[in-house]
Write an enzyme that holds these catalytic residues in place. Structure first.
Site, PDB file in Angstrom:
ATOM      1  N   ASP A 245       0.828  -1.004   0.003  1.00 52.96           N
ATOM      2  CA  ASP A 245      -0.102   0.225   0.054  1.00 52.96           C
ATOM      3  C   ASP A 245       0.948   0.946  -0.078  1.00 52.96           C
ATOM      4  OD1 ASP A 245      -2.608   1.478   0.114  1.00 52.96           O
ATOM      5  OD2 ASP A 245      -2.183   1.602   2.472  1.00 52.96           O
TER       6      ASP A 245
ATOM      7  N   ASP B 147      -0.252   5.116   1.167  1.00 53.45           N
ATOM      8  CA  ASP B 147      -0.461   5.976   2.138  1.00 53.45           C
ATOM      9  C   ASP B 147      -0.464   5.471   3.451  1.00 53.45           C
ATOM     10  OD1 ASP B 147      -0.974   8.200   0.554  1.00 53.45           O
ATOM     11  OD2 ASP B 147      -2.983   7.445   0.111  1.00 53.45           O
TER      12      ASP B 147
ATOM     13  N   LYS C 259      -9.474  -2.255  -3.007  1.00 49.42           N
ATOM     14  CA  LYS C 259      -9.506  -2.898  -1.809  1.00 49.42           C
ATOM     15  C   LYS C 259     -10.684  -2.426  -0.823  1.00 49.42           C
ATOM     16  CE  LYS C 259      -5.600  -0.812  -1.054  1.00 49.42           C
ATOM     17  NZ  LYS C 259      -4.451  -0.573  -0.389  1.00 49.42           N
TER      18      LYS C 259
END
Length: 259
Positions: free
Chosen positions: A13, A15, A184
């Site tokens: 991922d 952030d 997601k």
């Protein structure tokens, strides 16, 4: 129990894992440098559908993180790929910014308000009541409803702001039609990322900072998932979930030696 297979490729991922508010998280530049130097296949994943991979590469570079443009996979790209698989060269009414509009243009989709195949809802900083009303009318008339991701809020300098999931809920309330969320925690996004780098789930690790998106998406896609505590989920929250990550670390700095 059989021994896990060696780690060959990585999904991570963005952030909360690599950067937070355009500042690099401890160990993130070194982690990416090691991935690039090792020649391992990897992708940086994000549910953010506002920006193109080129935009995101530039934003990460400001933070001191050098990620190749080709190694960034967004929910906008995953959505475009999904639509290209489902209905090639179709049409869509799009609410969103350059990330999703560019991705759809690149697969040959036509943007239209006249009898589109899909209403595609992405993330934008400027949701308009007029655009949302048009989306509701088109869905009522038979357009299929797709959303890039289910995130209900997104970060901003002033605090949380409504994101795709919140606006999708408004449209659903008005139409009675639920969207299909591509990003997601839908494992479809993980599968599309694996296919993009020709990786196998048994030899790939997913790194994320949220139990309710990154970790469950990795789990459902058959990946080993690592939770970093540098983002959203705190250590004391882990036990609330009925599933567990493969490993829990403070930050990606703890993963550099695994690459």
């Amino acid at each position: 129990m059989t021994e896990p297979k060696p780690i060959v490729s990585w999904l991570t991922d963005m952030d909360g894992v690599l950067a937070q508010e355009e500042k690099a998280i401890a160990g993130a530049p070194e982690f990416i440098e090691r991935l690039v130097a090792s020649g391992r296949r990897f992708l940086v994943l994000t549910n953010n559908s506002i920006f193109t991979p080129r935009d995101l590469r530039a934003r990460l570079a400001v933070s001191g993180i050098d990620v190749p443009e080709s190694a960034i996979w967004t929910s906008a790209l995953a959505t475009a790929q999904f639509l290209d698989d489902q209905r090639p060269e179709g049409s869509a009414y799009v609410i969103g910014e350059a990330g999703i509009t560019t991705a759809l243009h690149n697969i040959g989709y036509i943007m239209t308000q006249r009898d589109p195949d899909y209403v595609v809802l992405g993330e934008t900083r400027t949701y308009s009541f007029e655009a949302i009303t048009k989306a509701i009318q088109l869905i009522e008339a038979g357009a299929r409803f797709i959303a890039t991701n289910p995130d209900s809020t997104g970060p901003s300098p002033a605090g949380p702001m409504p994101a795709t999931g919140s606006v999708a809920a408004l449209i659903t309330k008005a139409t009675g039609v639920d969207p299909y969320f591509v990003g997601k925690p839908n494992p479809l996004m993980m599968r599309s990322a694996l296919n993009r780098i020709e990786a196998h789930s048994e030899t790939t690790v997913m790194v994320g900072d949220r139990m309710d998106t990154d970790i469950i998406a990795g789990l459902e896609a058959g990946l080993r998932s690592v939770l970093v505590l540098s983002g959203s989920t705190r250590r004391e929250q882990i036990e609330r979930f009925p599933y567990r990550p493969w490993r829990v670390v403070d930050s990606v700095a703890d993963l550099v030696e695994l690459v």
